[in-house]
Scaffold this active site. Structure first.
Site, PDB file in Angstrom:
ATOM      1  N   GLU A   9       0.797  -1.222   0.000  1.00 29.01           N
ATOM      2  CA  GLU A   9       0.000   0.000   0.000  1.00 29.01           C
ATOM      3  C   GLU A   9       0.826   1.267   0.000  1.00 29.01           C
ATOM      4  O   GLU A   9       0.292   2.368  -0.084  1.00 29.01           O
ATOM      5  CB  GLU A   9      -0.967   0.023   1.194  1.00 29.01           C
ATOM      6  CG  GLU A   9      -0.308   0.216   2.555  1.00 29.01           C
ATOM      7  CD  GLU A   9       0.144  -1.090   3.152  1.00 29.01           C
ATOM      8  OE1 GLU A   9       1.074  -1.689   2.582  1.00 29.01           O
ATOM      9  OE2 GLU A   9      -0.404  -1.493   4.187  1.00 29.01           O
ATOM     10  N   ASP A  86      -0.151  -4.028   5.149  1.00 31.68           N
ATOM     11  CA  ASP A  86       0.112  -4.120   6.587  1.00 31.68           C
ATOM     12  C   ASP A  86      -0.765  -5.176   7.235  1.00 31.68           C
ATOM     13  O   ASP A  86      -1.839  -5.529   6.728  1.00 31.68           O
ATOM     14  CB  ASP A  86      -0.137  -2.763   7.263  1.00 31.68           C
ATOM     15  CG  ASP A  86       0.961  -1.758   6.949  1.00 31.68           C
ATOM     16  OD1 ASP A  86       2.013  -2.168   6.425  1.00 31.68           O
ATOM     17  OD2 ASP A  86       0.769  -0.560   7.232  1.00 31.68           O
ATOM     18  N   ASP A  88      -2.467  -5.121  10.114  1.00 35.51           N
ATOM     19  CA  ASP A  88      -3.587  -4.767  10.985  1.00 35.51           C
ATOM     20  C   ASP A  88      -4.899  -4.856  10.200  1.00 35.51           C
ATOM     21  O   ASP A  88      -4.927  -5.270   9.042  1.00 35.51           O
ATOM     22  CB  ASP A  88      -3.376  -3.382  11.594  1.00 35.51           C
ATOM     23  CG  ASP A  88      -3.256  -2.287  10.524  1.00 35.51           C
ATOM     24  OD1 ASP A  88      -3.441  -2.598   9.328  1.00 35.51           O
ATOM     25  OD2 ASP A  88      -2.978  -1.141  10.898  1.00 35.51           O
ATOM     26  N   GLU A  90      -6.848  -2.506   8.966  1.00 34.32           N
ATOM     27  CA  GLU A  90      -6.887  -1.664   7.770  1.00 34.32           C
ATOM     28  C   GLU A  90      -6.113  -2.308   6.627  1.00 34.32           C
ATOM     29  O   GLU A  90      -6.548  -2.302   5.478  1.00 34.32           O
ATOM     30  CB  GLU A  90      -6.309  -0.277   8.089  1.00 34.32           C
ATOM     31  CG  GLU A  90      -7.170   0.568   9.011  1.00 34.32           C
ATOM     32  CD  GLU A  90      -8.539   0.880   8.425  1.00 34.32           C
ATOM     33  OE1 GLU A  90      -8.612   1.179   7.211  1.00 34.32           O
ATOM     34  OE2 GLU A  90      -9.531   0.810   9.174  1.00 34.32           O
ATOM     35  N   TYR A 321       6.830  -3.711  12.931  1.00 32.04           N
ATOM     36  CA  TYR A 321       5.563  -3.035  12.682  1.00 32.04           C
ATOM     37  C   TYR A 321       5.146  -2.217  13.904  1.00 32.04           C
ATOM     38  O   TYR A 321       5.206  -2.702  15.038  1.00 32.04           O
ATOM     39  CB  TYR A 321       4.485  -4.059  12.340  1.00 32.04           C
ATOM     40  CG  TYR A 321       3.220  -3.445  11.826  1.00 32.04           C
ATOM     41  CD1 TYR A 321       3.236  -2.598  10.728  1.00 32.04           C
ATOM     42  CD2 TYR A 321       1.996  -3.712  12.431  1.00 32.04           C
ATOM     43  CE1 TYR A 321       2.076  -2.025  10.243  1.00 32.04           C
ATOM     44  CE2 TYR A 321       0.822  -3.155  11.959  1.00 32.04           C
ATOM     45  CZ  TYR A 321       0.870  -2.307  10.866  1.00 32.04           C
ATOM     46  OH  TYR A 321      -0.288  -1.732  10.390  1.00 32.04           O
ATOM     47  N   ARG A 323       2.193  -0.643  14.736  1.00 31.31           N
ATOM     48  CA  ARG A 323       0.821  -0.624  15.273  1.00 31.31           C
ATOM     49  C   ARG A 323       0.561  -1.970  15.941  1.00 31.31           C
ATOM     50  O   ARG A 323       0.156  -2.936  15.288  1.00 31.31           O
ATOM     51  CB  ARG A 323      -0.194  -0.351  14.166  1.00 31.31           C
ATOM     52  CG  ARG A 323      -0.052   1.037  13.560  1.00 31.31           C
ATOM     53  CD  ARG A 323      -1.127   1.336  12.545  1.00 31.31           C
ATOM     54  NE  ARG A 323      -0.930   2.667  11.962  1.00 31.31           N
ATOM     55  CZ  ARG A 323      -0.253   2.917  10.857  1.00 31.31           C
ATOM     56  NH1 ARG A 323       0.305   1.906  10.194  1.00 31.31           N
ATOM     57  NH2 ARG A 323      -0.113   4.136  10.403  1.00 31.31           N
ATOM     58  N   HIS A 367       1.446 -10.634  16.804  1.00 36.32           N
ATOM     59  CA  HIS A 367       2.351  -9.539  16.470  1.00 36.32           C
ATOM     60  C   HIS A 367       3.501  -9.533  17.470  1.00 36.32           C
ATOM     61  O   HIS A 367       3.539 -10.311  18.412  1.00 36.32           O
ATOM     62  CB  HIS A 367       1.609  -8.197  16.542  1.00 36.32           C
ATOM     63  CG  HIS A 367       0.429  -8.115  15.624  1.00 36.32           C
ATOM     64  ND1 HIS A 367      -0.487  -7.098  15.691  1.00 36.32           N
ATOM     65  CD2 HIS A 367       0.003  -8.930  14.626  1.00 36.32           C
ATOM     66  CE1 HIS A 367      -1.412  -7.278  14.774  1.00 36.32           C
ATOM     67  NE2 HIS A 367      -1.143  -8.386  14.116  1.00 36.32           N
TER      68      HIS A 367
END
Length: 796
Positions: A9, A86, A88, A90, A321, A323, A367
């Site tokens: 993205e 990513d 998460d 989103e 990462y 988040r 994660h």
């Protein structure tokens, strides 16, 4: 052989991953970017079919038609498609939407897979492409549920605000709760009544001539009771001295007493290393230590994660990462840290077994915590590859990761209790015996002690915190050669008046901490929550603290009173937990329905009560309009609060609050071009003077505050301005001939040292302020401050 198309993205991320895959199998992979979301709900309509199970209507996101066409073209040429967005919610939703827009365009039988990785390193990327997976539909559904609920609130509550307060306002499901917390804190502060109390500090001397300070801890009924119960921690009463008369009487009694060393206590206390960063703690520490906003922290962290061009030409993702709410660390990373720590500081700094930090139960331990991807890139080695912000944040993450695998810091604590009459005084101190994790990660000193249950902050509780590099003493020096039972002398006794303080306003870091503790929002949303409530002007950030704006108070009043349950902390936190359950397999439509039931009922009631809401939020000025005699009221517009006539649109009288003249306010200044009066006007960079005949005459000049520029060779004055980032600063009206600028607000207080006409108000991170002279450096507390430190470069 057909190539494999890898879609991410972010263009930056695509460059880094492309380098790794070219090195792995040259010519086999082609990496491209979707540049964020390519599919979204429509911009100008609700886009949710409430009657049909809340089915969302998706369409290409704004200006993404060409991106979609290019992705479809590339998919036709590929033998495999890998979605590397990513990890998460989103990111999963972006991958799902990309997979959907490619259906029917990729060659028949060409697989479209999802790949996941926690860090952008060659090892992680190669492992991911070797083990492709399917899109996680549960995670996609969790994102859909959040998006639909947020859309329902935004599109159905906002019109009520337009019709009752001002057009253009909006409500957010989670952001509105953050505004509520800030407004309620302000109400607590306004309702707070300070209570007087007194503390007592004695300067004592030992038989060996050592001098030390001690503070009053307990008061007993009489001297006999004091001797009998002095060793009992619950003996006597906690001092609660509320008046000057009582303080003077007790002081006289203390000064007449004979003092003896009652007990001496010694013990060793350990302080454990902090855990590795998760999103919330990274944002909090970056704000506290670096002065970064949550938005800036996440922007810089994203850069470090996606990849940086290093000095040797290599491109590397430097952190994992960013988040995440997991404190888990990979075994390999832990072993690398233990090895480096042993080499740098010796084996005594590393515990026998790796330190395991446990997060909250809701943490997604698939994660990892935020850490460097490789300890082979030390911060000092990257000084020529990273910009200043990147280097500072990277060093913070690096040091925190190393610290979390080190032994605790050890402190030798010593306390001395002194008994005189019916009073017990205590001297306490601690010396750093072993640095442990403080070798790499200093604690930040606490400026004030935590409040007691009654809100007092006794001096006995003030804390000094150990700094790496030097032993730390708590309070004052403690005698080492004093003995239990020996006499002590009271050389001096100070009785000091205090007043209890209200709860502190939220800072950016404390607001995020509160949101996390209350279960409001998730790692990916904290920064956007803070950014959004500032953009909407519901709150203001002054002196590093949040203040609700008058607009924010008005909107909060409507939402709390007419959507009591929907914008409550408990309900919002429960919906966050429901979204987490969707990720574990619960039906997302049922979660939205649980939300929409009470929301729809509240919406209907509020819509019916629009006239009542408008009347309740109407704030009259208490004056008649000078043009038509109808009442004046306060209103909200694009540029803030103003006074307007209730006779609008027949009467268009307006003015600024605090002004007796119509808005925009005319001044005594005369336009140098046409001779008309100059008016006070406002832009996004602050107030300025403009000709009242605009647009016929476009003459402007800076609006000065009446404070002279402190530079001796300049006859300019200071004006209030805003930087490109929206921060208020004060600069010389003769800019660019004079580039003097300061963050400190001028106060009309003459400097007692050099007599200069004003002093600047400087605010510390704790919210306390002092005044300092911009010309000679004199400050209110007598401490010379550094001179020549102005705003950051964006001020000009």
């Amino acid at each position: 052989m057909a190539h494999t198309l890898v879609i991410v993205e972010s263009p930056t991320k695509s460059k880094t991953i492309g380098r790794y895959l070219d090195g792995y199998k040259p010519g086999l992979y082609r990496v491209t970017s979707s540049v964020g979301h390519i599919i979204d709900l429509p911009e100008r309509e609700l886009g949710v079919d409430i009657e049909n199970g809340f089915t969302p209507t998706y369409e290409p996101a704004a200006r993404k038609g060409k991106v979609i066409a290019e992705l479809r073209k590339l998919a036709k040429e590929a033998g495999e498609v890998l979605l590397a967005t990513d990890q998460d919610r989103e990111g999963e939703a972006i991958a799902w939407h990309i997979a959907n827009v490619l259906k029917g365009y990729a060659k028949k039988g060409v697989p479209v897979h999802r790949i996941r990785f926690n860090e952008i390193t060659k090892q992680a990327i190669v492992a991911a492409v070797q083990h492709p997976e399917a899109v996680d539909q549960n995670r996609v559904d969790a994102q859909q549920a959040r998006r639909v609920m947020d859309r329902l609130v935004g599109y159905q509550v906002s019109p009520i605000l337009w019709k009752t307060v001002s057009r253009g306002l909006s409500a957010g499901r989670v952001q509105s709760v953050a505004v509520r917390l800030i407004c309620e804190r302000e109400e607590e502060i306004n309702a707070f009544t300070p209570q007087e109390y007194w503390s007592f500090t004695g300067q004592f001397g030992s038989a060996q001539g050592e001098s030390f300070e001690a503070e009053l801890q307990r008061i007993f009924a009489d001297a006999a009771t004091a001797r009998r119960e002095a060793g009992n921690p619950k003996g006597g009463e906690k001092p609660e001295v509320r008046t000057a008369v009582e303080a003077a009487s007790l002081k006289e009694e203390m000064e007449a007493a004979d003092w003896v060393v009652q007990t001496i206590g010694e013990k060793q206390v350990s302080r454990k290393a902090p855990p590795p960063f998760i999103t919330s703690t990274l944002q909090q520490d970056a704000a506290r230590r670096l002065g970064f906003s949550p938005k800036k922290t996440m922007m810089v962290a994203q850069q470090l994660y996606e990849g940086i061009e290093l000095e040797n030409g290599e491109r590397a993702g430097l952190i994992t990462y960013m988040r995440t709410d997991s404190m888990r660390l990979s075994d390999g990373a832990v072993q690398e840290a233990r090895q480096l720590l042993t080499e740098r500081y010796g084996p005594h700094c590393v515990p026998d077994k790796p330190v395991v930090h446990r997060g909250k139960g809701k943490a997604q331990d698939a994660h990892e915590a935020i850490r460097p991807t490789s300890l082979g890139w030390a911060p000092e080695q990257l000084s020529h590859s990273l910009n200043r912000d990147q280097l500072r944040l990277y060093a913070l993450i690096w040091n925190r990761f190393l610290a979390c695998q080190m032994v605790p810091a050890l402190f030798n604590q010593r306390s001395i209790d002194l008994l005189g009459g019916r009073f017990l005084f205590r001297a306490t101190g601690s010396v750093l015996a072993r640095k442990g994790y403080l070798e790499v990660y200093e604690d930040i000193s606490e400026v004030e002690a935590p409040e007691d249950a009654d809100g007092t902050k006794p001096a006995a509780k003030s804390r000094a915190v150990a700094k790496a590099g030097a032993p730390a003493i708590r309070n004052k020096t403690i005698p080492l050669h004093i003995a239990q039972g020996e006499a002590a002398t009271l050389a001096e006794l100070a009785a000091e008046q205090h007043f209890t303080k209200p709860p502190a306003r939220f800072s950016q870091e404390s607001l995020i901490k509160a949101l996390e503790e209350l279960g409001i929002g998730r790692p990916s949303t904290y920064a956007s929550i803070v950014d959004m409530i500032l953009k909407r002007k519901y709150v203001e950030l002054k002196e590093r603290r949040f203040f609700p704006s008058s607009l924010g108070v008005t909107v909060n009043h409507i939402l709390v009173n007419h959507f009591t349950q929907i914008f409550s902390v408990d309900f919002t936190a429960r919906m966050e937990e429901e979204l987490d359950l969707v990720e574990s397999g619960r039906d997302w439509r049922s979660v939205v329905q649980d939300f929409y039931g009470p929301f729809s009922a509240a919406l209907s009631a509020a819509d019916s009560a629009r006239a009542e809401i408008r009347a309740a939020t109407r704030e009259e000025v208490g004056e008649a309009c000078p043009e038509c005699a109808q009442p004046l009221i306060y209103k909200h517009g694009r540029n803030g609060r103003f006074i307007a006539c209730t006779g609008f649109p027949d009467c268009r009288y307006t003015r600024n609050p605090g002004s007796d003249t119509p808005h925009p306010t005319e001044t005594d200044e005369i336009c140098a071009t046409c001779g008309a009066p100059m008016s006070v006007k406002h832009s996004r960079y602050g107030p300025f003077l403009g000709c009242s005949r605009y647009p016929e005459c476009k003459q402007t000049k800076p609006f000065d505050l009446g404070a002279a520029c402190p530079r001796k060779d300049c006859d300019g004055k200071l004006s209030e301005r805003r930087s490109k980032r929206g921060k208020t600063f004060f600069g010389c009206t003769r800019y660019p001939a004079c580039d003097y600028a300061t963050w400190d607000r001028p106060e009309k207080v003459a400097c007692p040292s050099c007599g200069f006409s004003w002093m600047g108000r400087k605010t510390g991170r704790d919210g306390d302020t002092d005044l300092h002279c911009p010309r000679c450096g004199f400050s209110q507390d007598g401490e010379l401050l550094k001179q020549g430190e102005g705003p950051e470069s964006d001020a000009s």
